[in-house]
Design a protein around this motif. Structure first.
Motif, short mmCIF file in Angstrom:
data_model
loop_
_atom_site.label_atom_id
_atom_site.label_comp_id
_atom_site.label_asym_id
_atom_site.label_seq_id
_atom_site.Cartn_x
_atom_site.Cartn_y
_atom_site.Cartn_z
N SER A 42 0.84 -1.21 0.00
CA SER A 42 0.00 0.00 0.00
C SER A 42 0.86 1.24 0.00
CB SER A 42 -0.90 0.05 1.23
OG SER A 42 -1.36 -1.20 1.56
N ARG A 43 1.92 1.17 0.81
CA ARG A 43 2.82 2.32 0.91
C ARG A 43 3.42 2.63 -0.46
NH1 ARG A 43 6.46 5.07 4.43
NH2 ARG A 43 6.73 6.88 3.08
N ILE A 44 3.88 1.58 -1.16
CA ILE A 44 4.52 1.80 -2.47
C ILE A 44 3.49 2.33 -3.47
CG2 ILE A 44 5.56 0.61 -4.44
CD1 ILE A 44 6.97 -1.19 -2.37
N VAL A 45 2.31 1.71 -3.47
CA VAL A 45 1.27 2.15 -4.41
C VAL A 45 0.93 3.62 -4.17
CG1 VAL A 45 -1.16 1.92 -5.00
CG2 VAL A 45 0.27 -0.10 -4.83
N LEU A 46 0.78 3.99 -2.88
CA LEU A 46 0.36 5.35 -2.58
C LEU A 46 1.44 6.37 -2.91
CD1 LEU A 46 -1.64 5.00 0.74
CD2 LEU A 46 -2.49 5.45 -1.54
N SER A 47 2.71 5.97 -2.77
CA SER A 47 3.74 7.00 -2.95
C SER A 47 4.38 6.96 -4.33
CB SER A 47 4.82 6.84 -1.87
OG SER A 47 5.31 5.53 -1.90
N ARG A 48 4.27 5.82 -5.03
CA ARG A 48 5.05 5.71 -6.28
C ARG A 48 4.21 5.63 -7.54
NH1 ARG A 48 10.14 3.71 -4.33
NH2 ARG A 48 10.46 5.09 -2.57
N THR A 49 2.92 5.40 -7.42
CA THR A 49 2.16 5.22 -8.67
C THR A 49 1.21 6.39 -8.88
OG1 THR A 49 0.36 4.07 -7.56
CG2 THR A 49 2.17 2.71 -8.37
N PRO A 50 0.89 6.67 -10.15
CA PRO A 50 -0.05 7.76 -10.43
C PRO A 50 -1.39 7.55 -9.73
CG PRO A 50 0.90 6.88 -12.46
CD PRO A 50 1.40 6.02 -11.36
N ALA A 51 -1.87 6.29 -9.74
CA ALA A 51 -3.16 6.01 -9.09
C ALA A 51 -3.09 6.35 -7.60
CB ALA A 51 -3.53 4.55 -9.28
N GLY A 52 -1.93 6.04 -6.98
CA GLY A 52 -1.77 6.32 -5.57
C GLY A 52 -1.81 7.81 -5.28
N VAL A 53 -1.13 8.57 -6.16
CA VAL A 53 -1.14 10.03 -5.98
C VAL A 53 -2.56 10.57 -6.11
CG1 VAL A 53 -0.32 12.20 -6.94
CG2 VAL A 53 1.23 10.25 -6.75
N GLN A 54 -3.29 10.04 -7.11
CA GLN A 54 -4.68 10.47 -7.28
C GLN A 54 -5.50 10.15 -6.04
OE1 GLN A 54 -6.26 8.74 -10.85
NE2 GLN A 54 -5.46 10.41 -12.11
N LEU A 55 -5.27 8.96 -5.49
CA LEU A 55 -6.01 8.56 -4.29
C LEU A 55 -5.73 9.50 -3.13
CD1 LEU A 55 -5.73 4.68 -4.26
CD2 LEU A 55 -7.81 6.03 -4.09
N ARG A 56 -4.45 9.86 -2.99
CA ARG A 56 -4.12 10.75 -1.87
C ARG A 56 -4.75 12.12 -2.07
NH1 ARG A 56 1.82 9.83 -2.30
NH2 ARG A 56 1.99 11.98 -1.63
N ALA A 57 -4.74 12.56 -3.31
CA ALA A 57 -5.38 13.84 -3.61
C ALA A 57 -6.86 13.78 -3.28
CB ALA A 57 -5.20 14.18 -5.09
N LEU A 58 -7.45 12.67 -3.64
CA LEU A 58 -8.88 12.49 -3.43
C LEU A 58 -9.22 12.48 -1.95
CD1 LEU A 58 -11.36 11.92 -5.16
CD2 LEU A 58 -10.98 9.51 -4.77
N SER A 59 -8.34 11.86 -1.15
CA SER A 59 -8.65 11.77 0.28
C SER A 59 -8.48 13.11 0.97
CB SER A 59 -7.75 10.73 0.94
OG SER A 59 -6.42 11.18 0.96
N GLU A 60 -7.52 13.92 0.47
CA GLU A 60 -7.28 15.18 1.18
C GLU A 60 -8.19 16.30 0.71
OE1 GLU A 60 -3.09 15.95 1.12
OE2 GLU A 60 -2.70 13.98 2.01
#
Lengths: 567, 286
Positions: free
Chosen positions: B152-170
């Motif tokens: 999860s950590r790698i997906v959230l910090s290294r992939t475009p989808a992860g970045v989108q997810l973090r943007a979405l949550s914040e």
């Protein structure tokens, strides 16, 4: 008028007891027994209505409190304690209330959802523990003795109805009193509650204690009904179901708590008669609960909306057309609120740096500045919402420290830029809640009329946002604090009413004896009200002094209006 | 004591995986999913039904159950992100409480309220160190917990989808305005956590008390673990889950603690909260 209003709940109570008596005589034995179960569930739901409906916290262990009540009654019965069943019942309620306070303790600093985790944790743990321990007296087969006068089912049902009605009365008056207003306020806005000088913690704890006490009483009654308490009556899953039912029916309304209880008993009974497994009952509750949450309403509010629609009303508006009248103006005195060297940092951003401000006694100080200058941060810091603020605040020569509610009680009140007025109260109840003292009807009426606000009987949900924020101002003025900080009170009013509002604001020091710090974007309003002005820009004081000087200051012109604008 | 603690580690791994799922949900889709383990329970029960009553091979039935768990979770996510897109965390989580109730009741209706005849997927000891046995289940669950957290950590910090997810949550609204497919991503998060919880419960259920209520209530110790990381930090959630399992296992060996043992997760939650919330915090929004 007021006497009639006070009497109505008692009339309803007497009617309810009479109906209960009628049912106990008229129904056959099986239904009387079901009726008892419904009454027991009703008391439990009433408690949930307090904690989830009024105070807006998710509580998933209502039946654990019931188990505490049942445990107490069983233990006292086994020990043949003096006082008889009714005393044990009351003690069971108290014991559960104490447990409720314990569970509520971690809730003090928690937002609803962590609290939900705590309560579910308790429910699950109590569930397992009860199965292992069993209730006292069960192994010996000692059943709980009902009181002599109510030993058979019919008369015990009458007793249960009387207990339910008493609980309803208590909840009714609590909800109309200071505690009830505090519950509504804390559910809507914690900051708003603290700014009213009410401790957020106490509000949450009282809600929990009342809810748990009712849960305990319900558990005790159940023990008297069935004789020997079993853990199966107090499982975590039933607590969940009860919570969902409370959400679905709107159990903060007393009639809906009773109706919910009828569903609680009636739905499984109907399923049984139709030969459907009873677990479908919880499935139905679950689906309806999801539906209620998704649509943001519940049965109770829906029924009431249908009722209100027949007497459709426009939202109440301000009426500032009348003249403000005249009072002898008072001249400003020495500073009553002084702020020295106030700095607030959010990480590396300095929102305020070394700000000095003083509000003169019986004066109105205007604080102006462009967006992002730190005006609201200033109000937050003075009123105690930013514990990491540095600097000194003195009110009337004494240092002002501590939590927002302490500062509010010390005589410093504030209003908010956002709407933090709980919509569940009436205007009058909200004013009483803010005032923290007895207000006469005349006092309330005069103050509301002076600001052109709707009458005290109007529910706040029917008042438009601009007027709602003025009600907030009126409420804080009625407290007669030393200083009131107003954060853009005129935002939300139509522009033509700004002047009328300004006229009234001008008279506040003389009429209410309150000094005001006014944050406002509308320069016309500031000019018409404020004797002295402080200008903030990027968290620093740009200029401060008498109105004319400050507004003519080139630096202020540049910061506030751009280079070429003329004031 | 040590043997007990290590026996508890299997449960600890389970708590840790569920805690990671809860943390992800809380961070990414603003929900504390009370139905997290109930979804897994339901998927597993369907798997048992498929293999025992319909005679499917165990591995196929298990896979089918895991897929169903994911679908169930995705459906719930779709409901929440469609109808409660603007609602606060409390209301969104309250929906999952109703769903928890629903799933337990449904499993009673469909499968009765007795524990199910699970076929163990993993069985037997993995290693024996100095007379202390560590089972395969323990090794796999602990590894899975670490793996899910790291992934999860790698997906959230290294992939475009992860970045989108973090943007979405914040900043959900801003993210949507930027054209991030909010609902699709949210439902994907729900689906993934559903799959992971069903998988881990499939592994552990044969060796645990596996009636519907016990499995559904696994969310309680998992939430206790997730609270250690404040529903934000994955590493602390894993540590909390493993720690709680160890403590419970050790406490099970002590006779005097029999009833107290049940209150451990609850006590841990309360202690953690009192510690983490010792400063007065004002809710930014209210």
């Amino acid at each position: 008028m007021r006497l009639a209003e006070r009497g109505i709940p008692f009339v309803v109570a007497i009617v309810a007891i009479a109906v209960g008596y009628g049912l106990s005589v008229g129904l056959d034995g099986y239904f009387v027994y079901l009726g008892m179960s419904a009454v027991v569930a009703g008391i439990s739901l009433l408690g949930l209505g307090v904690v989830t409906g009024s105070a807006g916290m998710i509580s998933l262990c209502q039946l654990t409190f019931g188990a505490v009540g049942a445990w107490t009654v069983s233990a006292l019965n086994e020990a043949q304690a003096p006082g008889g069943f009714l005393t044990w019942l009351a003690l069971g309620g108290l014991a559960a209330g104490a447990v409720g306070v314990l569970v509520g303790l971690p809730a003090l600093r928690l937002r609803g959802i962590n609290l939900a985790v705590v309560t579910l944790g308790l429910a699950a743990a109590a569930d397992l523990a009860l199965v292992q321990l069993q209730f006292p007296g069960v192994s010996a087969g000692i059943s709980v003795e009902r009181p002599e006068a109510f030993s058979d089912d019919r008369s015990y049902f009458q007793l249960a109805v009387v207990v339910l009605v008493l609980c309803c009365l208590v909840v009714y008056f609590l909800r109309r009193g200071r505690w009830g207003s505090a519950w509504q306020a804390v559910a809507f806005s914690e900051r708003g509650t603290a700014a009213a000088g009410t401790s957020v913690r106490t509000s949450k704890l009282t809600a929990f204690a009342v809810s748990a006490t009712l849960g305990g009483i319900s558990g005790g009654l159940l023990t008297g009904q069935v004789g020997i308490a079993f853990p199966a009556s107090f499982t975590a899953i039933q607590s969940l179901a009860l919570y969902v039912l409370a959400i679905m029916s709107g159990a903060h309304l007393i009639d809906m708590a009773v109706f919910g209880a009828i569903l609680w008993v009636g739905v499984p009974e109907l399923l049984k008669r139709w030969g459907i497994p009873q677990d479908w009952g919880f499935v139905v509750f679950g689906v309806l609960g999801v539906q209620a949450l998704a649509s943001g309403g519940n049965l109770g509010t829906t029924v009431r909306q249908v009722w209100y629609r027949r007497s459709k009303k426009e939202p109440a508006k301000l009426d500032l057309a009348a003249g403000a009248g005249d009072v002898e103006p008072v001249s400003p005195g020495p500073p009553v609120l002084t702020v020295r060297d106030l700095s607030v940092n959010f990480g590396h951003v300095a929102a305020l740096s070394s700000v000095d401000i003083s509000v003169p006694e019986h004066g109105v100080l205007g604080v102006i500045g462009p967006n992002g200058a730190g005006k609201s941060t200033l109000v937050d810091a003075i009123s105690g919402f930013l514990p990491n603020a540095e600097g000194a605040v003195e009110l009337g020569g004494r240092p002002l420290t501590g939590s927002p509610s302490n500062r509010a009680r010390a005589g410093l009140r504030r209003t908010f830029q956002q709407d933090r007025v709980p919509p569940g109260l009436t205007v009058g109840a909200y004013l009483k809640f803010l005032a923290r003292r007895r207000l006469t009807a005349d006092e309330i009426g005069d103050a509301l009329d002076f600001f052109g606000c709707p009458a005290a009987r109007t529910p706040l949900s029917q008042v438009d946002v601009g007027a709602r924020r003025l009600v907030e101002v009126v409420g804080h003025l009625l407290v007669r604090p030393r200083v009131l900080l107003l954060d853009e009170p005129a935002a939300g009013l139509p522009h033509e009413e700004h002047v009328a509002f300004g006229e009234r604001l001008r008279q506040v020091p003389a009429r209410f004896g309150v000094s005001v710090l006014l944050i406002e974007h509308d320069l016309d309003l500031v000019r018409s009200v404020c004797d002295t002005i402080t200008v903030l820009d990027f968290g620093r004081v740009l200029a401060s002094g008498p109105q004319a000087e400050v507004l003519a200051d080139p630096a202020v012109l540049k910061a506030y209006m751009g280079e070429t604008e003329m004031l | 004591m040590l043997q007990g603690a290590l026996a508890g580690l299997a449960a600890g791994g389970l708590y840790a995986v569920l805690a990671v799922c809860l943390t992800l949900m809380s961070r990414l889709v603003r929900v504390v999913n009370f139905a997290q383990s109930a979804t897994g329970m339901f998927g597993c029960y369907v798997a048992v039904f498929l293999s025992v009553d319909l005679g499917l091979p165990v591995w196929l039935a298990t896979v089918a159950g895991i897929v169903l768990g994911g679908l169930l979770s995705a459906l719930l996510g779709w409901i929440v992100s469609t109808w409660l897109a603007e609602a606060d965390t409390g209301t969104r989580s309250a929906v999952t409480v109703a769903v928890l109730l629903l799933l337990i009741s449904l499993s009673f209706i469909l499968f009765g309220n007795k524990p199910q005849p699970f076929h163990p997927i993993l069985d037997g000891p993995a290693v024996t160190v100095g007379g202390v046995v560590i089972s395969q289940v323990t090794v796999v669950t602990v590894a899975l917990a670490v793996l899910v957290a790291v992934a999860s950590r790698i997906v959230l910090s290294r992939t475009p989808a992860g970045v989108q997810l973090r943007a979405l949550s914040e900043r959900p609204t801003t993210a949507e305005l930027l054209g991030i497919p909010a609902r699709r991503l949210s439902v994907a998060v729900w689906a993934v956590t559903g799959v992971v919880s069903t998988l881990v419960i499939s592994i552990v259920a044969p060796s645990q008390s596996n009636d519907a209520t016990s499995l559904a209530m696994l969310v309680v110790p998992a939430a206790a673990a997730a609270l250690l990381g404040g529903f934000r930090r994955l590493d602390l959630a894993v540590a909390g889950g493993l720690g709680l399992g160890l403590i419970q296992g050790a406490a099970a060996q002590v006779d005097g603690l029999s009833v107290v043992r049940y209150f451990l997760p609850f006590a841990v939650i309360v202690a953690l909260l009192l510690w983490s919330q010792r400063k007065e915090v004002w809710d930014a929004a209210r």
